[in-house]
Design an enzyme around this catalytic site. Structure first.
Site, PDB file in Angstrom:
ATOM      1  N   GLU A   1       0.822  -1.210   0.000  1.00 37.15           N
ATOM      2  CA  GLU A   1       0.000   0.000   0.000  1.00 37.15           C
ATOM      3  C   GLU A   1       0.853   1.255   0.000  1.00 37.15           C
ATOM      4  OE1 GLU A   1      -3.046  -0.116  -0.554  1.00 37.15           O
ATOM      5  OE2 GLU A   1      -3.805  -2.041   0.137  1.00 37.15           O
TER       6      GLU A   1
ATOM      7  N   ASP B   1      -3.310  -9.515  -9.003  1.00 39.00           N
ATOM      8  CA  ASP B   1      -3.559  -8.646 -10.155  1.00 39.00           C
ATOM      9  C   ASP B   1      -2.378  -7.800 -10.604  1.00 39.00           C
ATOM     10  OD1 ASP B   1      -3.828  -7.327  -7.764  1.00 39.00           O
ATOM     11  OD2 ASP B   1      -5.794  -6.465  -8.187  1.00 39.00           O
TER      12      ASP B   1
END
Length: 600
Positions: free
Chosen positions: A215, A353
Site C-alpha cells: 500500500e 492482479d
C-alpha cells in the site's frame, strides 16, 4: 497506468510517445490513474481557453499549472527521521544492478494509440458537457475532503468523519495530486503540494507499529512520482525519495526479499534486520517494480531498481515451473523464495492482479531494454487466456469473456488436474487494457481483439446487466463448452440446472448469473480503466458511450451528502441504495475516469 496521446499531441516528460525521439516513459500512471490523458489529444478543431489558435489543450494546461511556479517560501519537509541513514544488517550486494540503457535514441516501441481524426463540433460539445459533469462530482468530493478530512487518509462519505487506514499519511491527498493537476485546479493543487510538506514519513499513526509495503508503494510513492512527472515540482521528488528510502528499509533481510509489513521501529534500528513472512499474496512483492524503477530513473540512484529487480529474478526463475506454467500461485513464499510450489490456487485478480499488470508496463517503462519483461508478459498472457478465461452463456449470446480462477487438485490416482472456477471479480477487469497494451507492444494484434476487447466488453456487460448499472464485486456465470458461437447459445434449461447448484443464487439475479457472491460495488476503477485503454487503442465509440453509462450509474447510485459511498447491494434497484460509510481512497480518481479517458 500508461499515458497515451494522438499524433500531434504535446506530451510532457515521462509520457509514452511512440513516434517521438524523446522516449522517457512513465507508465506508473496506468496503475494509478488512466485519467492522466485528460487533456492530451490535440485535434484540428480544438483551441485553448486563452487563444484563438488551434493548439494542444495539454500545452495550455501545462502552462497554466506549471508556469510560473508559485512564489512561495521554499518548502521544507517535515520529517522526523532520515530513512537514508539506516545502518543495514543486510546491505545490498555490490555492485548495484543498473538499468539497461537504449543503444541509440531511435524509437524502439511500436505505436500504441489509435490515430484519431479531427473532432466534430457536435462531438466536442457533447464531450465538454460531460467533462463538466465529471469535474463537478470531483470538486464536490475534494471540497468535502478538504473541509472534513484534510490530511487524513480517507473521508467517511456518510457521516462526514475520516479514517486513517494507510498509516495516516494523507493517502487521499497524495493520490489526488495528479487529478488536481489534470483538471487544471491550480489553486487546489498548490495548496495540496504545500500540505505534503507536513507529512512525516518518520512516524506512523498511533497504535500501529507496522506499515504495509504494498500500500505504501502504490499509494504514496506512486502518487508522489505521478504528480512530480506532471508538475516537475522538485519538492514532490524529495518526498518521493523519503518514501522510497522507507520502502528500501523493508529489504533489510537475509535474502534481500522485502517484508510484507515493515516493523517501523525495528526498521529504523536496522542492525537487527527484518524477517520475511512465510506466505504472502503474490501481488505484494510483485508490485514494486514500476515505482522503484521510476524512482531510480529520476534520482539516478540505482539502489531502488536493484532491490525490485532481485525480487523479479525469483518470479522469472519460477514462472515456467509452476503447476500452470506461465502463471504463479496466488500465494507465494518470499521467505523461501518459492513461487513454484507454494500454492495450488491460480488467478489474475485479487491477490495477484498488479503482479501481472506491471509486466508489460515495465517493458514499456524501460523502453524494451529489459527484455525479460516481454517474455514474462507473453508467458502469462498466453497461459491466462488458455486456463482462466471463459465465454459465458448469456440470453443475448454476446461474444464476451469473463475471468475465472483455477485450482490444481490431485485425483484419486495421484494425478494433478486443473479445475476452472467461473467466479469473476471486479479486480480482474484491468486485464482488458493489459491485453490491448500487450497486443500492441509485442506485435500480437489478435490479443487486442480476441482478449482485450472481449474481456472489456465482458466487464461492461456485468455493469449493464445489473438493474443499478453497477457490477458486483464477485459473481458466477455459466461457462460455455468453448468460445465459438455454435456451442455458446443461450439455453434456459442449462441455466436453470446450473443456478440450482449454487446456494448463493437469488431469485432477482439477471438471467445468466448464478450468484452474486459479493453484491457490493466498492468504487472499483479497474473496469472503466480498461474501457479507457480500449477506447484509446481502438478508437471505437462503443467504449466512450459505455464509460459514460458507467460513470452515470456510479455517480448517481453512490452519491451522498458529502461525497460517494460504497453500495452494499447493486443487484437490486431499490433506491436510495443501501450504502456503507466508506469510500475507497481512490474514489476521487474513479469518478474522473470517464472524462479523462475520452478527452479527444
Amino acid at each position: 497506468m500508461a499515458r497515451f496521446s494522438s499524433t500531434g499531441s504535446i506530451i510532457p516528460r515521462g509520457y509514452l510517445r511512440p513516434k517521438s525521439r524523446r522516449r522517457h516513459i512513465f507508465l506508473l500512471a496506468l496503475l494509478l490513474l488512466f485519467s492522466i490523458a485528460y487533456f492530451l489529444h490535440s485535434s484540428s478543431s480544438s483551441s485553448s481557453p486563452s487563444s484563438a489558435h488551434a493548439v494542444s489543450e495539454f500545452a495550455w494546461l501545462e502552462h497554466h499549472m506549471n508556469s510560473p511556479f508559485p512564489s512561495l517560501t521554499k518548502l521544507i519537509s517535515n520529517t522526523s527521521f532520515d530513512w537514508n541513514s539506516v545502518p543495514y544488517k543486510y546491505p545490498p550486494p555490490f555492485p548495484l544492478r543498473h538499468l539497461p540503457l537504449p543503444i541509440n535514441s531511435s524509437p524502439s516501441l511500436p505505436p500504441i494509440q489509435h490515430h484519431f481524426p479531427p473532432e466534430s463540433r457536435a462531438a466536442r460539445k457533447l464531450r465538454e458537457s460531460r467533462r463538466q459533469q465529471v469535474k463537478k462530482v470531483f470538486i464536490k468530493n475534494w471540497n468535502s475532503y478538504r473541509t472534513l478530512a484534510w490530511k487524513k487518509d480517507a473521508l467517511l462519505p456518510i457521516s462526514g468523519g475520516y479514517k486513517d487506514q494507510f498509516s495516516g499519511w494523507a493517502a487521499t491527498l497524495i493520490d489526488s495530486l495528479d487529478t488536481l493537476w489534470i483538471m487544471g485546479l491550480r489553486r487546489e493543487f498548490d495548496e495540496a503540494v504545500d500540505a505534503v510538506a507536513d507529512i512525516d514519513f518518520g512516524t506512523v499513526k498511533e497504535g500501529s507499529g507496522r506499515v504495509n509495503t504494498f500500500e505504501t508503494n502504490i499509494r504514496y510513492l506512486g502518487g508522489l512520482l505521478g504528480a512530480y512527472d506532471l508538475s516537475q515540482r522538485e519538492f514532490l521528488l524529495i518526498k518521493a525519495k523519503e518514501v522510497g528510502d522507507l520502502l528500501f528499509a523493508g529489504f533489510n533481510t537475509a535474502t534481500r526479499m522485502p517484508v510484507d509489513f515493515i516493523d517501523f521501529e525495528r526498521a529504523k534500528e536496522g542492525k537487527e534486520g527484518l524477517e520475511v513472512e512465510e506466505s504472502v499474496v503474490s501481488a505484494s512483492p510483485g508490485t514494486l517494480t514500476l515505482e522503484m524503477t521510476r524512482l531510480a530513473q529520476v534520482t539516478g540512484d540505482m539502489k531502488y531498481y536493484d532491490a525490485a529487480a532481485r525480487v523479479m529474478d525469483v518470479f522469472e526463475r519460477g514462472q515456467n515451473r509452476t503447476k500452470i506454467p506461465g502463471l504463479w500461485p496466488v500465494y507465494v513464499s518470499m521467505a523461501r523464495q518459492d513461487v513454484v510450489t507454494s500454492g495450488n490456487q491460480f488467478g489474475v485478480a485479487g491477490g495477484a492482479d498488479s503482479l501481472y499488470e506491471y509486466l508489460p508496463k515495465m517493458y514499456a517503462l524501460t523502453e524494451g531494454m529489459e527484455t525479460r519483461y516481454e517474455s514474462m508478459s507473453r508467458a502469462f498472457l498466453e497461459a491466462a487466456d488458455e486456463k482462466l478465461f471463459y465465454r459465458p452463456m448469456v440470453p443475448g449470446n454476446e461474444d464476451v469473456l469473463m475471468i475465472g480462477t483455477a485450482d490444481v487438485i490431485v485425483d484419486t490416482d495421484g494425478k494433478e488436474e486443473m479445475v476452472l472456477n467461473p467466479e469473476s471479480e471486479h479486480l480482474g477487469c484491468f486485464l482488458g487494457g493489459v491485453y490491448g497494451l500487450g497486443g500492441r507492444l509485442f506485435g500480437r494484434l489478435e490479443w487486442v481483439e480476441n482478449q482485450g476487447v472481449k474481456i472489456t466488453r465482458g466487464c461492461v456487460y456485468a455493469y449493464r446487466a445489473m438493474p443499478t448499472g453497477m457490477m458486483p464485486e464477485r459473481y458466477n456465470m455459466v461457462p460455455c463448452p468453448s468460445r465459438d458461437d455454435a456451442s455458446c447459445r443461450w439455453n434456459e434449461e442449462v441455466w436453470e440446472r446450473e443456478k440450482k447448484k449454487r446456494l448463493e443464487w437469488k431469485q432477482h439475479l439477471p438471467k445468466g448469473f448464478t450468484t452474486a457472491k459479493d453484491p457490493r460495488y466498492i468504487l472499483r476503477p479497474e473496469a472503466i480503466e480498461s474501457v479507457f485503454v480500449m477506447w484509446r487503442i481502438t478508437g471505437r465509440q462503443e467504449f466512450q458511450e459505455a464509460a459514460w453509462d458507467m460513470f452515470t450509474a456510479v455517480s448517481n447510485g453512490t452519491e451522498t451528502e458529502f461525497a460517494n459511498a460504497a453500495v452494499l447491494d447493486v443487484t437490486k434497484a431499490e433506491y436510495p441504495l443501501p450504502k456503507e460509510d466508506y469510500m475507497e481512497v481512490r474514489v476521487l480518481l474513479t469518478l474522473t475516469r470517464y472524462d479523462a479517458g475520452f478527452k479527444q
